[in-house]
Write a protein that holds these residues in place. Sequence first.
Motif, short mmCIF file in Angstrom:
data_model
loop_
_atom_site.label_atom_id
_atom_site.label_comp_id
_atom_site.label_asym_id
_atom_site.label_seq_id
_atom_site.Cartn_x
_atom_site.Cartn_y
_atom_site.Cartn_z
N LEU A 134 -16.04 120.71 33.83
CA LEU A 134 -17.19 121.04 34.42
C LEU A 134 -18.45 121.10 33.65
O LEU A 134 -19.62 120.57 33.80
CB LEU A 134 -16.93 122.52 35.16
CG LEU A 134 -18.23 122.74 36.22
CD1 LEU A 134 -17.33 123.58 37.42
CD2 LEU A 134 -19.10 123.78 35.49
N LEU A 135 -18.20 121.78 32.53
CA LEU A 135 -19.31 122.06 31.38
C LEU A 135 -19.56 120.64 30.80
O LEU A 135 -20.75 120.31 30.75
CB LEU A 135 -18.93 122.98 30.30
CG LEU A 135 -19.00 124.36 30.83
CD1 LEU A 135 -18.49 125.32 29.62
CD2 LEU A 135 -20.38 124.75 31.16
N ALA A 136 -18.55 119.79 30.40
CA ALA A 136 -18.81 118.65 29.84
C ALA A 136 -19.54 117.67 30.83
O ALA A 136 -20.36 116.77 30.59
CB ALA A 136 -17.65 117.81 29.48
N ALA A 137 -19.03 117.58 32.26
CA ALA A 137 -19.91 116.73 33.19
C ALA A 137 -21.01 117.16 33.38
O ALA A 137 -21.98 116.24 33.55
CB ALA A 137 -18.84 116.79 34.45
N SER A 138 -21.54 118.34 33.50
CA SER A 138 -22.70 118.83 33.64
C SER A 138 -23.71 118.43 32.53
O SER A 138 -25.21 118.25 32.76
CB SER A 138 -22.89 120.20 34.04
OG SER A 138 -22.51 121.06 33.05
N SER A 139 -23.31 118.28 31.14
CA SER A 139 -24.06 117.99 30.35
C SER A 139 -24.50 116.58 30.19
O SER A 139 -25.43 115.95 29.61
CB SER A 139 -23.31 118.14 28.98
OG SER A 139 -22.66 119.84 28.85
N ILE A 140 -23.86 115.57 31.14
CA ILE A 140 -24.50 114.19 31.16
C ILE A 140 -25.68 113.93 31.65
O ILE A 140 -26.40 113.25 31.52
CB ILE A 140 -23.38 113.38 31.98
CG1 ILE A 140 -21.91 113.33 31.48
CG2 ILE A 140 -23.89 111.90 31.99
CD1 ILE A 140 -20.95 112.76 32.24
N GLY A 141 -26.20 115.11 32.67
CA GLY A 141 -27.34 115.04 33.38
C GLY A 141 -28.61 115.02 32.18
O GLY A 141 -29.52 114.37 32.59
N VAL A 142 -28.49 115.80 31.25
CA VAL A 142 -29.52 115.81 30.28
C VAL A 142 -29.78 114.48 29.71
O VAL A 142 -31.01 114.11 29.21
CB VAL A 142 -29.46 116.81 29.18
CG1 VAL A 142 -28.31 116.42 28.31
CG2 VAL A 142 -30.62 117.25 28.51
N VAL A 143 -28.52 113.68 29.48
CA VAL A 143 -28.96 112.29 29.09
C VAL A 143 -29.87 111.39 29.86
O VAL A 143 -30.77 110.63 29.40
CB VAL A 143 -27.44 111.43 28.77
CG1 VAL A 143 -27.76 110.37 28.12
CG2 VAL A 143 -26.61 112.51 27.74
N GLY A 144 -29.63 111.52 31.18
CA GLY A 144 -30.34 110.73 32.17
C GLY A 144 -32.03 111.35 32.08
O GLY A 144 -32.70 110.44 32.24
N ILE A 145 -32.27 112.50 31.80
CA ILE A 145 -33.52 113.08 31.81
C ILE A 145 -34.04 112.61 30.47
O ILE A 145 -35.29 112.18 30.45
CB ILE A 145 -33.44 114.50 31.87
CG1 ILE A 145 -32.91 115.00 33.22
CG2 ILE A 145 -34.93 115.20 31.69
CD1 ILE A 145 -32.84 116.46 33.48
#
Length: 359
Positions: A134-145
């Motif tokens: 869950l922590l790893a998946a949620s970290s992908i969002g910052v790449v998009g930002i």
Amino acid sequence: MFNFSIVTGWIHQLLTGFLPEWTAILIESVLVALAIITLYAVFAIVLIYMERKVCAFFQCRLGPNRVGKWGTLQVFCDVFKMLTKEIITMRNTDLLLHNLAPFLVVTASMLTFACLPWNAGAQIIDFNVGVFFLLAASSIGVVGILLAGWSSNNKYSLIGAMRSGAQIISYELSIGMTMLTMICLTGTMSISGICEDQAANGWNIVRGHVPAVIAFIIYLIAGNAECNRGPFDLPESESELTAGYHTEYSGMHFGFYYLAEYLNLFITAGIATTIFLGGWAPLHIVGLSALNGVMDMIPGFVWFVGKTFFVVFLLMWLRWTFPRLRIDQILSLEWKYLVPISMVNLVLMALCVAFGLHF
């Protein structure tokens, strides 16, 4: 408490009765994907309407009240308007990264959304290291930002993306340590295992007493910062950066960021419900067996959604109460206060578990 795995097992047996195994699994995957997308859209509409009404209440006004009864259709009209708007591409943008960024944000949001335990046996993604995933998946969002700010070729968008990246990466430390604190208490990283442990032994926020309450407060603060919501909304500060990292986006590309922002709010609240408030587990009070029996009659899905919306209201209350902080204040709060407190609190919880001081 009803276990939804009975229903899923019956559906699997029904499909495999007249279809090959791979075809049945494919159909089940499509049905699950449709369920995720439907829930994603429904909760986004509900949260946007709730945000407007809660904001209006705190500001002593009515909020949307023209389209539909009590303004209930206003969000649908906004969605239709956004769907019909043209997607405009600026001349000097990096087209590949500019178009890819919104999909990365939505993908990260949907992955974490699928990890939420809706009911006993109704969790879509469940690993023995579910919290880590869950922590790893949620970290992908910052790449998009970060890609959105970089590819827009706009200095204001880039500043907003840099602020957001620094803020999200910083506050992930506090979120990770608060989760470690609760994992130390429950003894498992499986999300379903954490819920089952709380169903058997009581909610973590009660069992862990003082360290659990401290971790819950830190999680609410850090979770609000992770969602880029006030008073941590420096990446989108209208008075300085127009709209921040998504200034150059229009149409449904902007809609993806708007959608992900509110679903990330729900996901943050859902994780708090899972880790601290028992997830789908009902409220049990020692010695009141009749009341506990009545609580067990309420479906786990209702418990989970009700607790999650309670936490959502707390996060909205936090947003519309405190003024926006400066970027140096935001980072100082994390590195000088929340991280040290989280580390000490983790050690305190470890001592409580080692010496059996928890309930």
